[in-house]
Design a protein around this motif. Structure first.
Motif, PDB file in Angstrom:
ATOM      1  N   ARG A  20       0.828  -1.202   0.000  1.00  0.00           N
ATOM      2  CA  ARG A  20       0.000   0.000   0.000  1.00  0.00           C
ATOM      3  C   ARG A  20       0.864   1.255   0.000  1.00  0.00           C
ATOM      4  N   ARG A  25      -1.111   3.965   4.092  1.00  0.00           N
ATOM      5  CA  ARG A  25      -0.897   3.007   5.181  1.00  0.00           C
ATOM      6  C   ARG A  25      -0.464   3.686   6.463  1.00  0.00           C
ATOM      7  N   ASP A  28      -3.268   4.176   9.296  1.00  0.00           N
ATOM      8  CA  ASP A  28      -3.972   3.100   9.996  1.00  0.00           C
ATOM      9  C   ASP A  28      -2.976   2.029  10.437  1.00  0.00           C
ATOM     10  N   ASN A  30      -3.450  -1.293   9.766  1.00  0.00           N
ATOM     11  CA  ASN A  30      -3.654  -2.504   8.985  1.00  0.00           C
ATOM     12  C   ASN A  30      -2.329  -2.931   8.353  1.00  0.00           C
ATOM     13  N   GLU A  31      -2.225  -4.223   8.015  1.00  0.00           N
ATOM     14  CA  GLU A  31      -1.002  -4.714   7.391  1.00  0.00           C
ATOM     15  C   GLU A  31      -0.756  -3.990   6.072  1.00  0.00           C
ATOM     16  N   ARG A  97       4.565 -13.461   8.188  1.00  0.00           N
ATOM     17  CA  ARG A  97       4.395 -12.016   8.332  1.00  0.00           C
ATOM     18  C   ARG A  97       5.574 -11.342   9.036  1.00  0.00           C
ATOM     19  N   GLY A 193      -0.063  -3.879  14.692  1.00  0.00           N
ATOM     20  CA  GLY A 193      -0.962  -4.480  13.733  1.00  0.00           C
ATOM     21  C   GLY A 193      -0.528  -4.337  12.292  1.00  0.00           C
ATOM     22  N   PHE A 194       0.260  -3.307  11.965  1.00  0.00           N
ATOM     23  CA  PHE A 194       0.662  -3.158  10.568  1.00  0.00           C
ATOM     24  C   PHE A 194       1.666  -4.230  10.159  1.00  0.00           C
ATOM     25  N   GLU A 197      -1.669  -8.326  12.131  1.00  0.00           N
ATOM     26  CA  GLU A 197      -3.010  -7.978  12.580  1.00  0.00           C
ATOM     27  C   GLU A 197      -3.467  -8.953  13.664  1.00  0.00           C
ATOM     28  N   ASP A 199      -6.255 -10.295  14.681  1.00  0.00           N
ATOM     29  CA  ASP A 199      -7.143 -11.429  14.477  1.00  0.00           C
ATOM     30  C   ASP A 199      -6.379 -12.674  14.054  1.00  0.00           C
ATOM     31  N   SER A 273      -6.147  -0.960  19.513  1.00  0.00           N
ATOM     32  CA  SER A 273      -6.614  -1.703  18.343  1.00  0.00           C
ATOM     33  C   SER A 273      -7.658  -2.753  18.717  1.00  0.00           C
ATOM     34  N   ARG A 311       1.832   6.748  12.707  1.00  0.00           N
ATOM     35  CA  ARG A 311       0.398   6.473  12.607  1.00  0.00           C
ATOM     36  C   ARG A 311      -0.411   7.196  13.666  1.00  0.00           C
TER      37      ARG A 311
END
Length: 476
Positions: A20, A25, A28, A30-31, A97, A193-194, A197, A199, A273, A311
């Motif tokens: 991204r 990016r 936020d 997010n990855e 990751r 989280g980037f 994440e 979850d 988060s 961020r």
């Protein structure tokens, strides 16, 4: 036919998943990488040269059978690729990751050494395992036989969870004692989280909980329960606490308000988060918004901190490191990502003092590299007269971590430690106490997640062997 699908590195160039744009990016958590599309993953996997002696596998702490699951991916046999990957790695989607592939498997890829660009192993590993979750190939843990023995695990980070997974698959009862309010340890609260994440981590925690692993949260061993009580309750104990004692700044003014610890800073951000209320963020203590931020350190934790500050809306973010770019311990890929997002790296710079309370500036000493030290690295030394002040309303100290004094904290004399304060354990991960094992950073010192996973898997096997020997003795 299978071989025709491989060896395509001479025709196909290296490609990473789409990243991204930095401006997007940086707003936020997010990855930052998209998933490979199936065709692109197959193409990139087909670049593997199928080495007779695969250096990628040799340099993976888990000994992952990388060439085989790359071949299976290239052939479109993704479920088999996942099963091959999962056979040696408890959490391949996590390693895909956050492992520093540029220093491990990819950094030792033969076609990289020959100038063709490495196979993008980590991105393919992530794609294969994410697909496995989506397709339902990740099966619940269902032991064939339930056993009477139980094991207590102290710490729910990657080492503890890897051991819990292996032990439950063997039918052993497992209780995990975790001092935080969520399981996952470093994976949950130490990594932003980037990069990972949350979850992704929680799915593995839920898998273990559904398999019957009992998680005792908000449980501080030595305070809420004694170490002796845990030993008495279980047939074996595994210590997987990690290392969380922060190396503190000692320069004048280092106790000023506004100078914070990296782990506190990252934990607060990760709690947000999850939707938690974090008073230290609300009152500005652990919030970089609108501030000039200086992060001190050159490891991966420092990289996580500078990118978190971006961020959070910092006015500026600078990273001070006493050596140069080539000698920093952090991932060069992470440095590049940080620079793209607006972080400024100040190489050959060290703090020598802090002004103001709350802090207003960092006194910075310019450094140069001198003669090599005992480790072979050139030692930083000050440049005479080269001092300046760097404005800062938030200073994050990311100088690394040391082991806590567990024998003292747990009021036990039987646990032997090394001169570095880590627990002493043998090659089978057994400590000086009968029936007590230890894995991960509390034995190795601050290290990689992948090493903790390997330790956890090996320690589980050692525990199973111990339980088997005891059963044989009892049967005689």
């Amino acid at each position: 036919m299978a071989q025709q699908r491989m060896l395509k590195f001479v025709k196909l160039g290296k490609e990473m998943p789409e990243k991204r744009e930095a401006k997007e990016r940086a707003t936020d958590f997010n990855e930052i990488y998209a998933e490979f599309a199936a065709q692109k993953a197959n193409e990139q996997a087909s670049r593997c040269s199928q080495c007779g002696v695969p250096y990628c596998q040799a340099h993976c702490p888990l000994g992952n059978n990388i060439p085989d699951w790359l071949r299976l991916t290239a052939e479109g046999r993704l479920q088999e690729a996942y099963e091959t990957s999962q056979a040696t790695n408890t959490f391949p989607e996590i390693c895909g990751r956050i492992c520093p592939q540029d220093r491990l498997c990819e950094g030792n890829c033969v076609i990289e050494q020959s100038g063709h660009g490495t196979v993008t192993i980590g991105a393919i590993e992530k794609y294969v395992t994410d697909t496995a979750w989506d397709m339902g190939w990740v099966k619940p843990i269902r032991p064939a036989v339930e056993r009477a023995e139980s094991v207590g695990i102290i710490g729910s980070g990657p080492g503890g969870m890897a051991a819990a997974d292996a032990l439950r698959r063997a039918g052993v009862k497992v209780t995990v004692y975790e001092r935080s309010d969520r399981a996952g340890g470093l994976l949950t609260y130490g990594i932003p989280g980037f990069k990972l994440e949350k979850d992704v981590v929680m799915k593995r925690v839920d898998q273990l909980a559904q398999a019957g692993v009992e998680f005792v949260l908000n449980c501080n061993v030595g305070v809420d329960i004694t170490f002796d009580a845990i030993r008495q309750k279980h047939d074996a104990v595994l210590i997987a606490t990690g290392v969380y004692k922060v190396r503190e700044l000692r320069e004048p003014g280092a106790d000023a308000k506004g100078i914070v610890r990296a782990l506190d800073y990252l934990t607060a951000s990760n709690k947000l988060s999850f939707g938690d209320t974090v008073p230290e963020v609300e009152d500005g203590t652990l919030d970089a918004r609108g501030k000039n931020v200086v992060v001190i350190g050159g490891g991966d934790t420092a990289m996580d901190c500078v990118r978190t500050a971006i961020r959070q809306g910092a006015a500026s973010v600078k990273c001070l490191y006493r050596r140069d770019r080539e000698n920093m311990p952090g991932s060069q890929r992470e440095v590049q990502n940080a620079e793209e997002e607006g972080v400024e790296f100040v190489w050959l710079a060290a703090p020598v003092g802090f002004d103001g309370t709350p802090v207003k500036s960092v006194r910075v000493q310019r450094m140069r590299l001198g003669a090599p030290d005992k480790s072979g690295r050139r030692s930083p030394e000050p440049v005479e007269g080269a001092l300046y002040d760097e404005p800062a309303e938030l200073v994050v100290q990311a100088l690394g971590f040391e082991p806590e004094d567990l024998p003292k904290l747990w009021n036990t004399d039987g646990l032997e430690v090394t001169r570095w304060g880590t627990l002493r354990a043998d090659a089978r991960h057994a400590t000086s106490m009968p029936g007590v094992f230890a894995v991960g950073d509390i034995v190795r010192g601050a290290s990689l997640v992948v090493w903790a996973i390997r330790d956890g898997r090996e320690a589980a096997q050692s525990i199973l062997e111990l339980l088997a020997r005891r059963a044989e003795v009892a049967a005689e």
